[in-house]
Write an enzyme that holds these catalytic residues in place. Sequence first.
Site, PDB file in Angstrom:
ATOM      1  N   ASP A  79       0.842  -1.188   0.000  1.00  0.00           N
ATOM      2  CA  ASP A  79       0.000   0.000   0.000  1.00  0.00           C
ATOM      3  C   ASP A  79       0.881   1.243   0.000  1.00  0.00           C
ATOM      4  O   ASP A  79       2.096   1.159   0.207  1.00  0.00           O
ATOM      5  CB  ASP A  79      -0.950   0.010   1.203  1.00  0.00           C
ATOM      6  CG  ASP A  79      -0.234  -0.347   2.500  1.00  0.00           C
ATOM      7  OD1 ASP A  79       0.876   0.168   2.721  1.00  0.00           O
ATOM      8  OD2 ASP A  79      -0.784  -1.131   3.293  1.00  0.00           O
ATOM      9  N   ASP A  81       1.074   5.051   1.652  1.00  0.00           N
ATOM     10  CA  ASP A  81       0.571   6.014   2.630  1.00  0.00           C
ATOM     11  C   ASP A  81       1.128   7.397   2.333  1.00  0.00           C
ATOM     12  O   ASP A  81       2.258   7.549   1.844  1.00  0.00           O
ATOM     13  CB  ASP A  81       0.968   5.599   4.051  1.00  0.00           C
ATOM     14  CG  ASP A  81       0.305   4.294   4.470  1.00  0.00           C
ATOM     15  OD1 ASP A  81      -0.722   3.934   3.867  1.00  0.00           O
ATOM     16  OD2 ASP A  81       0.826   3.633   5.397  1.00  0.00           O
ATOM     17  N   ASP A 166       7.557   5.725  13.970  1.00  0.00           N
ATOM     18  CA  ASP A 166       8.089   4.697  14.860  1.00  0.00           C
ATOM     19  C   ASP A 166       9.539   4.334  14.567  1.00  0.00           C
ATOM     20  O   ASP A 166      10.418   4.521  15.414  1.00  0.00           O
ATOM     21  CB  ASP A 166       7.190   3.448  14.838  1.00  0.00           C
ATOM     22  CG  ASP A 166       6.866   2.967  13.427  1.00  0.00           C
ATOM     23  OD1 ASP A 166       7.471   3.478  12.454  1.00  0.00           O
ATOM     24  OD2 ASP A 166       6.014   2.074  13.292  1.00  0.00           O
TER      25      ASP A 166
END
Length: 468
Positions: A79, A81, A166
Amino acid sequence: MFTRVANFCRKVLNRESVETAPEDRRPLTIIPRDQHTISRKEISENALKVLYRLNKAGYEAYLVGGGVRDLLLGKKPKDFDITTSATPKQMRKLFRNCRLVGRRFRLAHVTFGPEIIEVATFRGHHQVVEPEKSATRAGVALTGQNGMLLRDNIFGSIEEDAQRRDFSVNSLYYSVADFTLRDYTGGLKDLQEGTIRLIGDPETRYREDPVRMLRAVRFAAKLDMTISRETAEPIPRLAALLHDIPPARLFEEALKLLQAGYSEVTYRLLCEYQLFQPLFPLMSRNIIEHGDSHMEQMIIRVLVNTDQRLRSDMRVNPAFLFAAILWYPLLEQAQKLTQESGLSYFDAFSLAMNDILDEQCRTLAIPKRLTALMRDMWQLQLRLSRRQGKRAHKLMEHPKFRAAYDLLTLRAEVEKNAELQRLSRWWGEFQVAAPPRQKNMLTTLGDEGPTRSRPRRPRRRAPNRDSA
């Protein structure tokens, strides 16, 4: 594996920084188009539409996260983002095919048929307070008692956003405005060296979101990387924080861990960092550590089979995976109930299924559509030894017969039990045999001797009427 990214990393990591983000000690590195390998041809057309429209409307917008990381590694992203300076409300005004999701942090989902492009506003630094001290002040994030972020709709700049991500390898930004790549956190160097490194203080970041511990393991297994020492050190002593994560979210994370094609390596890392037991509390820690129990061997075999199927582009059913992992805890509970309650083994087995599923679902919210399939596979294990007459043909008509047969085969391999192995071979041959051969196999069943798929329950002694 990292040859492609290493070649251009060496070119850019020694360049002087163009600017410096005040919140980060690491200099910002900007890599021009002719010095990186990302091409728009490899990016989803729908993601490009979103990026172009945001730029045209006057907003900053970048491709970010795993999509950029995988493109640099020569992989095909699952995907794409996007992060932007536009707020969720501005996104909704700009895209009619947009809906806002998320409670802890609001996100925009821009839908193009089956494809969803996730767009997040730049996250900003914030003051962390406990719920009772929060009210509705601006710039305040809500945390629980253990430091977990409960609400975090604090927007900021791209520099702040980079610090809020993160892992450094997920904090790389690609711009379609000038086709440059931006690195605020040393992610290119970590990508070159094969290192998973958490941005910021690891213990604080894990307490903000304990799922980051699972993500560290997942990325290390998927990308064949090593978790850095400072990122790995707090994980075993903070693993219990996963108990505070909603079961529905943990279920989704478990699927990502065990159905990505690298589940065997992931499982060994989960055990190494003491993260497997919080996900599957029914598994005894002592048995896991020994590594030679039937349960441990079953887990390894079903994960290896799952990885092989995924790499062969074959479908996998999570119900089968969970049914195999929980088979030996189910057997143990059924035997315990049989001994303690005096119930028939069949009744005790039915109660044990309820107990096992109830306890497991308190940790992982396995949907009912999957638990129903798990029950079918488990119950069929008791019926596969009953083949006389028309039973064999009726069993083969059951929708979950093939899955139950595969579980039987795994049990035979794990236990190396002669009767189970004979039963598995019989069903394997019976499925593909012609009708005359099937009839002969059913006729000669008595010549094989007894075959049992469960332990024999001792008979009750009849009362002595003469002594009354």
